[in-house]
Design an enzyme around this catalytic site. Structure first.
Site, PDB file in Angstrom:
ATOM      1  N   GLU A 278       0.833  -1.205   0.000  1.00  0.00           N
ATOM      2  CA  GLU A 278       0.000   0.000   0.000  1.00  0.00           C
ATOM      3  C   GLU A 278       0.869   1.258   0.000  1.00  0.00           C
ATOM      4  OE1 GLU A 278      -3.272  -0.134  -0.437  1.00  0.00           O
ATOM      5  OE2 GLU A 278      -3.040  -2.312  -0.528  1.00  0.00           O
ATOM      6  N   TRP A 281       1.844   1.686  -3.498  1.00  0.00           N
ATOM      7  CA  TRP A 281       0.837   2.305  -4.364  1.00  0.00           C
ATOM      8  C   TRP A 281       1.013   3.826  -4.370  1.00  0.00           C
ATOM      9  CZ3 TRP A 281      -2.611   1.492  -8.106  1.00  0.00           C
ATOM     10  CH2 TRP A 281      -3.559   2.479  -8.351  1.00  0.00           C
ATOM     11  N   TRP A 309     -20.842  11.817 -19.435  1.00  0.00           N
ATOM     12  CA  TRP A 309     -21.166  12.083 -18.045  1.00  0.00           C
ATOM     13  C   TRP A 309     -22.458  12.894 -17.932  1.00  0.00           C
ATOM     14  CZ3 TRP A 309     -18.346   9.108 -15.134  1.00  0.00           C
ATOM     15  CH2 TRP A 309     -17.010   8.838 -15.461  1.00  0.00           C
ATOM     16  N   ASN A 344     -10.562   3.294   3.480  1.00  0.00           N
ATOM     17  CA  ASN A 344     -10.230   3.108   2.071  1.00  0.00           C
ATOM     18  C   ASN A 344     -11.243   2.243   1.322  1.00  0.00           C
ATOM     19  OD1 ASN A 344      -8.273   3.557  -0.146  1.00  0.00           O
ATOM     20  ND2 ASN A 344      -8.130   1.328  -0.086  1.00  0.00           N
ATOM     21  N   TRP A 362     -15.637  11.913 -12.440  1.00  0.00           N
ATOM     22  CA  TRP A 362     -14.747  11.619 -11.318  1.00  0.00           C
ATOM     23  C   TRP A 362     -14.029  12.868 -10.817  1.00  0.00           C
ATOM     24  CZ3 TRP A 362      -9.664  12.843 -12.020  1.00  0.00           C
ATOM     25  CH2 TRP A 362      -9.166  12.908 -13.332  1.00  0.00           C
ATOM     26  N   TRP A 385      -8.984   8.066  -7.978  1.00  0.00           N
ATOM     27  CA  TRP A 385     -10.256   8.368  -8.643  1.00  0.00           C
ATOM     28  C   TRP A 385     -10.252   7.843 -10.078  1.00  0.00           C
ATOM     29  CZ3 TRP A 385     -15.014   9.687  -7.303  1.00  0.00           C
ATOM     30  CH2 TRP A 385     -15.241  10.141  -6.009  1.00  0.00           C
TER      31      TRP A 385
END
Length: 479
Positions: A278, A281, A309, A344, A362, A385
């Site tokens: 993590e 990431w 959208w 998360n 987003w 996102w």
């Protein structure tokens, strides 16, 4: 005769330990002039919740510096103007800083370095925010990674570029005071109203708070992290994200402490690697940001530029306020408002709901998170996102659409998380708490729930929304 001073310009690196720029300045033997500049016009300036954290982090950092022998200089404005002016005023010889990676920040720092160098100052930058610099982790063909798993394999095999530097107990500060702003005059903390009043119950900004959080995690939840990290009702995560975002602790320190805990037998190697992946990431997100200018606004997968959208102000408002009618989504959005943070797993569920159930861009969600998260981070926020939206590197496919009911039932089976943050549903039994509209009227009445009054009806039917989202996705696949 004392050497001319060295300015150390701090940004999101508010720590004494493992701070390469500060360490190098101290080792130079020259007096150190630490400065923090609040530039609210630059890219990724802190949002409302991050300003609350920044106030307290700066207060703690200034206190630590003072104890070590140096005073933190606070200035508000443009670094390109303030740093040269300060260097001239104190007759500095050099300016040091730790590197940033957003393209806008890189360009700003290059320009400042050129201006200072032309004026005769020595300028040095250092690696401090990542495990490895973006250009140090490349594919076999020599370019940046676009998929996380091989990136992490390459990074974890190499490990960090450097070892963590020790904390500094003594910093040779300037002999005389330099004009500085007063932190309280910046009004970073909200007052009327004080919407952040609940933050202090959960957080302890500052370097000591960061190390306490890491220690408590490694000695407790880390052992069962792989299983517990997805359960939002449990305190099973490290909650280091805001400390990392403000540089109160470095990823190298986290890496070394985690490996030490593994080697001592405190946690299994598997648990340690899961947690460090993590942290990895975060490095991956910064690699994406470094190589993709505009990642916070433009989809990395260009076909998503034509995605149909919807403009839905009411839906967006319901999502922001935690009034969507889907309890796990609403619990997450209210946790965000109350604490400046969201678990998360619930971030993914809430983000999927906005992007796929409501078909709201987003970017709207990213902007809201940037303003309301204490851990708002330019790389993690936009990369995550885009991951949910299906438009990013190594993204979840768009057709992976979370069902907010089944996600709630899977990860909050007893409903404890929902009960904490959506108290008007607390009286419902677990079998109905994630879908209150399915509860018999007598059950709702007994729990004191009146749908549409005490708790909203769903703003959209998920089955309908799922079909609508897949149909929208088909249009860009054709094009």
């Amino acid at each position: 005769m004392e050497s001319p001073p060295v300015i150390v310009c701090f940004r999101r690196d508010l720590r004494l330990a493992d701070n390469p720029a500060l360490h190098a300045a101290r080792e130079s033997g020259a007096p150190v002039a630490p400065v923090f500049i609040l530039d609210e016009e630059e890219a990724f300036a802190p949002g409302g919740a991050a300003k609350w954290w920044l106030h307290r982090s700066l207060k703690a950092f200034a206190s630590n510096l003072e104890k070590a022998g140096a005073s933190l200089i606070l200035k508000r404005g443009r670094a390109a103007e303030i740093i040269p002016s300060l260097a001239d005023a104190i007759k500095a010889s050099a300016v040091y800083w730790n590197r940033r990676y957003a393209p806008a920040h890189v360009e700003a720092d290059k320009a400042l370095k050129a201006a200072l160098t032309d004026a005769g100052y020595e300028v040095k930058s250092f690696s401090a925010a990542l495990l490895r610099e973006p250009w140090e982790v490349e594919t076999k063909s020599g370019g940046p990674f676009r998929v996380y798993t091989p990136f992490w394999k390459a990074l974890s095999a190499k490990g960090p570029t450097r070892k963590a530097l020790p904390g500094l107990r003594k910093v040779n500060g300037l002999g005389e005071a330099v004009p500085s702003d007063e932190l309280d005059d910046w009004n970073l903390e909200p007052r009327n109203p004080d919407w952040a009043r609940g933050f202090a119950e959960m957080w302890r900004p500052g370097e000591s708070g960061a190390h306490a959080a890491l220690r408590e995690f490694l000695e407790g939840p880390a052992a069962s992290y792989a299983r517990g990290r997805d359960m939002p009702a449990l305190s099973a995560t490290s909650r280091l994200s805001p400390h990392l975002a403000f540089g109160e602790i470095s990823p190298v320190q986290v890496w070394q402490a985690t490996h030490a805990q593994v080697e001592s037998g405190g946690i299994s190697r598997q648990a340690g690697e899961k947690f460090l992946s993590e942290i990895g990431w975060r490095d991956f997100s910064y690699n994406l940001l470094f190589y993709n200018e505009g990642m916070d606004e433009r989809p990395l997968r260009t076909e998503f530029a034509s995605f149909p959208w919807r403009n839905d102000p009411k839906g967006l408002d319901a999502w922001k306020k935690g009034r969507t009618g889907y309890p796990i989504v609403d619990a997450g959005m209210r946790q965000l408002w109350r604490t400046g943070w969201m678990h998360n797993r619930v971030r993914m569920i809430a983000a999927s709901f906005l992007v796929k159930d409501l078909l709201i861009p987003w970017q709207e969600g990213a902007r809201w998170f940037q303003d309301t998260l204490v851990d708002a981070d330019p790389a993690n926020n936009s990369a995550s996102w885009q991951w949910v939206a299906g438009s990013g590197a190594d993204a979840a496919p768009f057709f992976r659409i979370f069902n907010p009911v089944s996600q709630g039932e899977k990860f909050d089976p007893a409903g404890d998380y929902v009960r904490e943050y959506v108290p008007e549903l607390a009286g419902l039994p677990a079998e109905f708490i994630h879908a209150p509209w399915k509860a018999p009227e007598a059950t709702l009445k007994k729990a004191g729930v009146t749908l549409g009054e005490t708790y909203p009806e769903p703003v959209v039917d998920h089955a309908f929304a799922r079909t609508r989202a897949l149909d929208a996705f088909k249009t860009i696949k054709k094009s």
